[in-house]
Design a protein around this motif. Structure first.
Motif, short mmCIF file in Angstrom:
data_model
loop_
_atom_site.label_atom_id
_atom_site.label_comp_id
_atom_site.label_asym_id
_atom_site.label_seq_id
_atom_site.Cartn_x
_atom_site.Cartn_y
_atom_site.Cartn_z
N ASP A 63 65.24 17.77 27.99
CA ASP A 63 64.07 17.54 28.82
C ASP A 63 62.98 16.90 27.97
O ASP A 63 62.60 17.45 26.93
CB ASP A 63 63.59 18.88 29.38
CG ASP A 63 62.47 18.74 30.38
OD1 ASP A 63 61.70 17.77 30.30
OD2 ASP A 63 62.35 19.64 31.24
N PRO A 64 62.44 15.74 28.36
CA PRO A 64 61.40 15.07 27.56
C PRO A 64 60.18 15.95 27.29
O PRO A 64 59.51 15.79 26.28
CB PRO A 64 61.01 13.86 28.41
CG PRO A 64 62.18 13.62 29.30
CD PRO A 64 62.81 14.97 29.54
N LYS A 65 59.91 16.91 28.18
CA LYS A 65 58.77 17.82 27.96
C LYS A 65 59.00 18.72 26.75
O LYS A 65 58.07 19.31 26.22
CB LYS A 65 58.53 18.70 29.19
CG LYS A 65 58.08 17.97 30.42
CD LYS A 65 57.82 18.94 31.56
CE LYS A 65 59.06 19.73 31.85
NZ LYS A 65 59.10 20.46 33.09
N CYS A 66 60.26 18.82 26.33
CA CYS A 66 60.61 19.74 25.25
C CYS A 66 60.89 19.03 23.93
O CYS A 66 61.42 19.64 23.01
CB CYS A 66 61.84 20.55 25.66
SG CYS A 66 61.62 21.46 27.18
N ALA A 67 60.53 17.75 23.83
CA ALA A 67 60.72 17.03 22.56
C ALA A 67 59.75 17.61 21.54
O ALA A 67 58.59 17.89 21.85
CB ALA A 67 60.47 15.54 22.76
N LYS A 68 60.24 17.79 20.31
CA LYS A 68 59.42 18.46 19.30
C LYS A 68 59.69 17.85 17.93
O LYS A 68 60.82 17.48 17.62
CB LYS A 68 59.78 19.95 19.27
CG LYS A 68 59.04 20.75 18.21
CD LYS A 68 59.47 22.20 18.25
CE LYS A 68 58.71 23.03 17.24
NZ LYS A 68 59.11 24.44 17.29
N VAL A 69 58.63 17.77 17.13
CA VAL A 69 58.75 17.40 15.73
C VAL A 69 58.55 18.68 14.92
O VAL A 69 57.59 19.43 15.16
CB VAL A 69 57.70 16.36 15.30
CG1 VAL A 69 57.75 16.11 13.81
CG2 VAL A 69 57.87 15.08 16.08
N CYS A 70 59.44 18.92 14.00
CA CYS A 70 59.35 20.11 13.14
C CYS A 70 59.62 19.64 11.71
O CYS A 70 60.50 18.80 11.49
CB CYS A 70 60.39 21.13 13.59
SG CYS A 70 60.28 22.74 12.78
N SER A 71 58.88 20.15 10.77
CA SER A 71 59.08 19.71 9.39
C SER A 71 58.94 20.88 8.43
O SER A 71 58.43 21.93 8.79
CB SER A 71 58.07 18.62 9.03
OG SER A 71 56.76 19.15 9.03
N GLY A 72 59.39 20.64 7.20
CA GLY A 72 59.27 21.70 6.21
C GLY A 72 59.73 21.25 4.85
O GLY A 72 60.05 20.08 4.63
N THR A 73 59.74 22.19 3.95
CA THR A 73 60.20 21.97 2.59
C THR A 73 60.96 23.21 2.15
O THR A 73 60.71 24.31 2.63
CB THR A 73 59.02 21.72 1.63
OG1 THR A 73 59.53 21.54 0.30
CG2 THR A 73 58.02 22.86 1.62
N THR A 74 61.91 23.00 1.24
CA THR A 74 62.62 24.15 0.70
C THR A 74 61.81 24.80 -0.42
O THR A 74 62.15 25.89 -0.87
CB THR A 74 64.01 23.74 0.19
OG1 THR A 74 63.85 22.70 -0.78
CG2 THR A 74 64.89 23.27 1.33
N GLY A 75 60.75 24.14 -0.88
CA GLY A 75 59.83 24.73 -1.86
C GLY A 75 60.16 24.40 -3.29
O GLY A 75 61.31 24.48 -3.71
N ARG A 76 59.15 24.02 -4.05
CA ARG A 76 59.34 23.63 -5.45
C ARG A 76 59.92 24.76 -6.30
O ARG A 76 60.77 24.52 -7.14
CB ARG A 76 58.01 23.19 -6.05
CG ARG A 76 57.52 21.89 -5.49
CD ARG A 76 56.19 21.50 -6.06
NE ARG A 76 55.75 20.28 -5.40
CZ ARG A 76 54.51 19.90 -5.34
NH1 ARG A 76 53.56 20.62 -5.90
NH2 ARG A 76 54.19 18.78 -4.72
N SER A 77 59.43 25.95 -6.08
CA SER A 77 59.90 27.06 -6.92
C SER A 77 60.87 27.98 -6.19
O SER A 77 61.32 28.97 -6.75
CB SER A 77 58.69 27.87 -7.42
OG SER A 77 58.00 28.42 -6.32
#
Length: 174
Positions: free
Chosen positions: A71-85
């Protein structure tokens, strides 16, 4: 006796006059309340129009993905990092590589998202291959392998140089 009747009638008329004045005040107050209510309704209608425009001009549009679009209403951008340490790399392939499984379950995707990766760190990651390669993608995780051009690409090198995976996923939550 007539004087008494006239006096009673004058009192009744005075009471009726006061009653009529009270009614007029209530009518005026109701008209003011109605006007205020109409103004509130008008403001709410304007806000709804703005929200409809916002919904029609969503910031996220998915043209195609690994699976049929949701559903186009449910399009989402999600981001992250695994972390330097905190990135816990795993050695693989003799002496030339490491990999990391990345948990993206917090994004709430219901279909496999489109995932873009990059490696961030303090050194040597420019010499590595696989920095944007995504393996085994699902709605809740993916894996990245690093290795190739640099000898002795192992967990120790990755940790010493704070290698971590920066990622962006675009997909559907319903």
């Amino acid at each position: 006796q007539q004087t008494q009747k006239i006096s009673d009638m004058v009192l009744s008329l005075s009471a009726a006059k006061i009653y009529m004045q009270d009614l007029k005040l209530k009518v005026v107050k109701n008209e003011e309340d109605d006007a205020a209510m109409a103004n509130n309704i008008s403001e709410l209608e304007d806000e709804v129009k703005v929200l409809k425009v916002d919904l029609n001009h969503r910031a996220v549009t998915v043209l195609s993905g690994e699976e049929a679009n949701g559903d186009p209403k449910c399009a989402k951008v999600c981001s992250g990092t695994t972390g330097r340490s905190t990135t816990d790399w795993t050695d693989y392939g003799g002496s030339t590589g490491v990999y990391k499984n990345v948990d993206i379950s917090g994004c709430g995707f219901v279909k496999i998202p489109t995932i873009t990766t990059s490696i961030e760190g303090s050194g040597y990651h420019w010499e590595i291959t696989g920095t944007s390669a995504v393996y085994f993608a699902t709605a809740i995780s993916f894996r990245t392998y690093l290795g190739g051009n640099r000898p002795n690409t192992r967990k120790g090198l990755a940790l010493a140089n704070s290698w971590n995976i920066e990622w962006i996923a675009v997909g559907f939550t319903c």
